[in-house]
Design a protein around this motif. Structure first.
Motif, PDB file in Angstrom:
ATOM      1  N   LYS A  20       7.621 -11.318   1.155  1.00 10.58           N
ATOM      2  CA  LYS A  20       8.404 -12.377   0.507  1.00 10.58           C
ATOM      3  C   LYS A  20       9.748 -11.792   0.096  1.00 10.58           C
ATOM      4  O   LYS A  20       9.848 -10.629  -0.290  1.00 10.58           O
ATOM      5  CB  LYS A  20       7.670 -12.888  -0.743  1.00 10.58           C
ATOM      6  N   LYS A  21      10.760 -12.628   0.203  1.00 14.71           N
ATOM      7  CA  LYS A  21      12.108 -12.171  -0.158  1.00 14.71           C
ATOM      8  C   LYS A  21      12.124 -11.584  -1.563  1.00 14.71           C
ATOM      9  O   LYS A  21      11.553 -12.135  -2.480  1.00 14.71           O
ATOM     10  CB  LYS A  21      13.084 -13.345  -0.091  1.00 14.71           C
ATOM     11  N   GLY A  22      12.782 -10.461  -1.699  1.00 11.93           N
ATOM     12  CA  GLY A  22      12.946  -9.892  -3.025  1.00 11.93           C
ATOM     13  C   GLY A  22      11.816  -8.974  -3.457  1.00 11.93           C
ATOM     14  O   GLY A  22      11.957  -8.244  -4.416  1.00 11.93           O
ATOM     15  N   THR A  23      10.709  -9.001  -2.718  1.00 11.55           N
ATOM     16  CA  THR A  23       9.635  -8.093  -3.112  1.00 11.55           C
ATOM     17  C   THR A  23       9.885  -6.720  -2.510  1.00 11.55           C
ATOM     18  O   THR A  23      10.487  -6.593  -1.457  1.00 11.55           O
ATOM     19  CB  THR A  23       8.248  -8.588  -2.641  1.00 11.55           C
ATOM     20  N   ARG A  24       9.404  -5.733  -3.193  1.00 12.07           N
ATOM     21  CA  ARG A  24       9.585  -4.378  -2.672  1.00 12.07           C
ATOM     22  C   ARG A  24       8.721  -4.184  -1.440  1.00 12.07           C
ATOM     23  O   ARG A  24       7.631  -4.719  -1.345  1.00 12.07           O
ATOM     24  CB  ARG A  24       9.216  -3.355  -3.745  1.00 12.07           C
ATOM     25  N   SER A  25       9.237  -3.412  -0.511  1.00 11.73           N
ATOM     26  CA  SER A  25       8.518  -3.328   0.748  1.00 11.73           C
ATOM     27  C   SER A  25       8.100  -1.897   1.042  1.00 11.73           C
ATOM     28  O   SER A  25       8.629  -1.254   1.923  1.00 11.73           O
ATOM     29  CB  SER A  25       9.403  -3.853   1.865  1.00 11.73           C
ATOM     30  N   SER A  26       7.179  -1.416   0.258  1.00 10.91           N
ATOM     31  CA  SER A  26       6.726  -0.045   0.487  1.00 10.91           C
ATOM     32  C   SER A  26       5.740  -0.002   1.649  1.00 10.91           C
ATOM     33  O   SER A  26       5.417   1.048   2.158  1.00 10.91           O
ATOM     34  CB  SER A  26       6.059   0.496  -0.768  1.00 10.91           C
ATOM     35  N   ASN A  27       5.277  -1.180   2.071  1.00  5.17           N
ATOM     36  CA  ASN A  27       4.263  -1.194   3.126  1.00  5.17           C
ATOM     37  C   ASN A  27       4.785  -1.812   4.412  1.00  5.17           C
ATOM     38  O   ASN A  27       4.109  -2.560   5.079  1.00  5.17           O
ATOM     39  CB  ASN A  27       3.013  -1.935   2.642  1.00  5.17           C
ATOM     40  N   ASN A  28       6.045  -1.511   4.743  1.00  5.59           N
ATOM     41  CA  ASN A  28       6.586  -2.055   5.987  1.00  5.59           C
ATOM     42  C   ASN A  28       6.121  -1.261   7.202  1.00  5.59           C
ATOM     43  O   ASN A  28       5.853  -0.075   7.120  1.00  5.59           O
ATOM     44  CB  ASN A  28       8.113  -2.067   5.934  1.00  5.59           C
ATOM     45  N   CYS A  29       6.083  -1.975   8.311  1.00  9.48           N
ATOM     46  CA  CYS A  29       5.659  -1.409   9.583  1.00  9.48           C
ATOM     47  C   CYS A  29       6.588  -0.266  10.013  1.00  9.48           C
ATOM     48  O   CYS A  29       7.803  -0.368   9.880  1.00  9.48           O
ATOM     49  CB  CYS A  29       5.679  -2.539  10.607  1.00  9.48           C
ATOM     50  N   LYS A  44      -2.112  -3.045   9.956  1.00 13.74           N
ATOM     51  CA  LYS A  44      -2.967  -2.467  10.998  1.00 13.74           C
ATOM     52  C   LYS A  44      -2.815  -0.951  11.028  1.00 13.74           C
ATOM     53  O   LYS A  44      -1.822  -0.408  10.553  1.00 13.74           O
ATOM     54  CB  LYS A  44      -2.556  -3.027  12.372  1.00 13.74           C
ATOM     55  N   LEU A  45      -3.778  -0.319  11.680  1.00 10.35           N
ATOM     56  CA  LEU A  45      -3.763   1.117  11.937  1.00 10.35           C
ATOM     57  C   LEU A  45      -3.619   1.939  10.658  1.00 10.35           C
ATOM     58  O   LEU A  45      -2.530   2.390  10.306  1.00 10.35           O
ATOM     59  CB  LEU A  45      -2.625   1.479  12.907  1.00 10.35           C
ATOM     60  N   LYS A  46      -4.733   2.118   9.990  1.00  9.98           N
ATOM     61  CA  LYS A  46      -4.702   2.885   8.749  1.00  9.98           C
ATOM     62  C   LYS A  46      -4.595   4.377   9.068  1.00  9.98           C
ATOM     63  O   LYS A  46      -5.285   4.889   9.929  1.00  9.98           O
ATOM     64  CB  LYS A  46      -5.974   2.623   7.947  1.00  9.98           C
ATOM     65  N   SER A  47      -3.668   5.037   8.393  1.00  4.48           N
ATOM     66  CA  SER A  47      -3.558   6.481   8.546  1.00  4.48           C
ATOM     67  C   SER A  47      -3.151   7.056   7.200  1.00  4.48           C
ATOM     68  O   SER A  47      -2.228   6.561   6.559  1.00  4.48           O
ATOM     69  CB  SER A  47      -2.512   6.793   9.622  1.00  4.48           C
ATOM     70  N   GLU A  48      -3.837   8.078   6.781  1.00  9.66           N
ATOM     71  CA  GLU A  48      -3.623   8.687   5.461  1.00  9.66           C
ATOM     72  C   GLU A  48      -3.604   7.635   4.350  1.00  9.66           C
ATOM     73  O   GLU A  48      -2.731   7.623   3.484  1.00  9.66           O
ATOM     74  CB  GLU A  48      -2.324   9.501   5.458  1.00  9.66           C
ATOM     75  N   GLY A  49      -4.555   6.730   4.426  1.00 11.44           N
ATOM     76  CA  GLY A  49      -4.721   5.740   3.369  1.00 11.44           C
ATOM     77  C   GLY A  49      -3.689   4.628   3.368  1.00 11.44           C
ATOM     78  O   GLY A  49      -3.619   3.835   2.439  1.00 11.44           O
ATOM     79  N   LYS A  50      -2.860   4.568   4.420  1.00 12.58           N
ATOM     80  CA  LYS A  50      -1.798   3.568   4.420  1.00 12.58           C
ATOM     81  C   LYS A  50      -1.722   2.883   5.781  1.00 12.58           C
ATOM     82  O   LYS A  50      -1.826   3.546   6.816  1.00 12.58           O
ATOM     83  CB  LYS A  50      -0.471   4.291   4.150  1.00 12.58           C
TER      84      LYS A  50
END
Ligand code: ZN
Length: 585
Positions: A159-168, A178-184
């Motif tokens: 969502k706009k404005g949210t922090r994106s620490s989990n981007n592809c 998708k594709l979990k590696s080292e817990g992420k």
């Protein structure tokens, strides 16, 4: 019944940016395969209803790679067509190619947009105008189709404005799920489709480190080793990572972890395997850590295909003859593309090779062979074959961007620099038929040399001399000496200074080359060799008499890159057969 015909074009785009969104080299092969399958699938669906002009649909021997371009040009000649056929294709072009839910498919349709145009015409004499019109309309549609609201507004995105620490990690835009590696999670749904796409086993298991190692070990021997592991480690969850042939990679793994122990064991097995095959690796520093990425792109192809280039004979620039030329060209291109991709297989791979564009990877040691092969095939496969259509002394040309990079340099960066270099190459003064070789150092510095394609052997001739008595010191001396006299390449010299300094540069270059040949004994030979090297290198001093600037930057980069490559060409004898195979001009 009306005699009306239609000229149609279908494209799926943008393919280049889609394919080049890649984190690992296999993402490239997979992206390319997806595009190729989409186009092939459309052609199959339409083939009874249309006459395909482009791409070539005749069976080509030797096809080993995706050499289908992203555009279909065709005519419909029976006077009528069924609109629903095209609507159907527009709606379903991903269905048989990609396996996913509707949301993902809809999103992918926005990324790889299918656009088509059908222009009615009656008279073959108007073919050229109709073709140009179709291209013009199609570009217009592409430019002005609004991006559907769905994009960037659905659950695939943050969502706009949210922090994106989990981007592809591939696209950097969508949420990784998708594709979990080292817990992420690493990949978004869209990029995961690419990563999971089925390609040939060899390509599924390849990495940039493979290409680097081709300079030490033959591809087939590396392949043999990988195959032997496959059977042995069937039940093992760990997988050998070829990067671990380089000890520094193993050192970076968690100390004494299961992973580190496993990779260490594999590394030893790898080196044993190679020793048994007769390779000798005394020091880890002998392992090659660099590879070459080759891109090329036809010059002015749009103009040539549409009959607007003066290299084409007049009679082929119009009407039904233009159509004939287009067919001949597309056949020649797909054969050329297939030959090039097959030709580099022993020491590399092509990502795509459609004939007017190419992307591929080779071992550094084989760079010369690869260029040689491409040039030879281009001459016989394109220019010789199409000579009846071209004006005398004219030829179809292409521009290269070759990037030499460390196997650990992020692929995205290498691709970006490759594209930038290609653009720089095409924007140079005499822009056609050129080559840019970019060397990216481990710390990220760029060294670019620009050459004309017909002179590509210059770099290998220089390498020969560097391996046979010439020290590269002369260039350092030249670089140190000259800025004392003037600001090279930046400020304009005066009318009086320019010829004086120009002459002085020549003189100094000659003198310094002579000094750098000090370990050659025979003085007669030495003088000859000095002149030969001087003549070779003098061309790379950029002298612009219009703005009275002199620069040795291109020369310095040529020498720098040759010096870096020389250890892989110790046995090369370029210089002894330098008069063979000189084509063109
Ligand atoms: Zn993504």
């Amino acid at each position: 019944m009306t005699n009306k015909k239609y000229l149609g074009i279908i494209t799926v785009s943008p393919v280049q940016s889609y394919i080049e969104q890649a984190e690992e080299v296999k993402d490239l092969y997979k992206g390319s395969k997806i595009i190729s399958n989409i186009i092939q699938n459309i052609i199959n669906k339409l083939k009874d209803k249309i006459n395909v002009i482009y791409p070539n649909t005749e069976k080509i021997e030797n096809i080993t790679v995706n050499n289908i371009p992203n555009k279909i040009v065709f005519t419909i000649e029976n006077g009528k067509f069924d609109k629903s056929t095209f609507k159907n294709i527009e709606n379903n072009y991903l269905n048989e190619v990609i396996n996913s839910n509707e949301l993902v498919k809809e999103e992918l349709k926005e990324i790889l947009k299918l656009t088509y145009i059908l222009v009615p015409y009656e008279n073959e004499e108007n073919y050229k105008e109709i073709y140009s019109k179709a291209v013009y309309y199609l570009d217009g549609i592409k430019k002005y189709t609004p991006i559907k609201q769905i994009e960037k507004n659905n659950e695939l995105y943050n969502k706009k404005g949210t922090r994106s620490s989990n981007n592809c990690v591939i696209c950097g835009e969508r949420i990784a799920t998708k594709l979990k590696s080292e817990g992420k999670y690493q990949l978004c749904e869209i990029c995961n489709i690419k990563r999971e796409y089925e390609v040939h086993d060899e390509l599924n298991n390849i990495s940039l480190s493979d290409y680097a190692l081709y300079s030490n070990f033959e591809k087939k021997d590396i392949q043999d080793f990988k195959d032997s592991l496959k059977d042995k480690n069937k039940n093992n969850s760990n997988k050998f990572d070829i990067q671990c042939v380089f000890p520094e990679t193993i050192d970076n793994l968690p100390k004494e972890s299961k992973e580190q122990t496993f990779q260490k064991k594999c590394r030893n097995e790898f080196l044993d395997h190679m020793r048994k095959k007769g390779y000798e690796v005394k020091e880890d520093s002998e392992l090659c850590r660099y590879y070459a990425m080759i891109m090329f792109d036809g010059d002015n192809m749009g103009k040539i295909i549409s009959g607007n280039s003066s290299i084409l004979k007049d009679e082929y620039r119009k009407g039904v003859n233009l159509k004939e030329f287009q067919k001949k060209l597309s056949k020649a291109q797909s054969e050329f593309g297939a030959n090039v991709s097959t030709g580099i297989l022993p020491y590399g791979n092509a990502v795509y090779s459609g004939g007017d564009d190419f992307l591929g990877f080779v071992g550094l040691k084989y760079l010369k062979e690869a260029i040689e092969q491409i040039e030879e095939n281009h001459y016989t496969g394109i220019n010789e074959k199409l000579s009846n259509y071209l004006n005398k002394n004219e030829k179809i040309t292409k521009s290269y961007s070759i990037v030499i990079a460390h196997h650990k340099t992020p692929l995205k960066k290498v691709l970006r620099i490759g594209r930038e270099s290609l653009a720089l190459c095409k924007n140079r003064e005499d822009s056609k038929d050129g080559m840019c070789i970019t060397y990216i150092t481990g710390s990220g510095n760029l060294n670019r040399v620009f050459l004309k394609n017909k002179n590509y052997k210059d770099i290998f001739k220089l390498i020969y001399h560097l391996n046979n008595g010439l020290s590269s010191k002369f260039i350092t001396n030249l670089e140190v000496e000259f800025p004392k006299f003037f600001d090279m390449g930046n400020t304009s010299l005066t009318d009086v200074e320019y010829p004086k300094i120009s002459q002085m540069t020549n003189y100094e270059l000659k003198r310094l080359i002579g000094r750098s040949l000090s370990n050659l004994n025979n003085s007669d030979d030495k003088e000859l060799i000095k002149m030969e090297i001087y003549t070779l290198l003098n061309n790379y001093i950029d002298k612009n008499s219009n703005n009275r600037k002199i620069s040795i930057e291109n020369l310095a980069n040529l020498v720098y890159i040759a010096d870096k490559l020389k250890k892989y060409y110790k046995e090369d004898d370029t210089n002894n057969n330098n008069n063979e195979n000189q084509r063109g001009e």
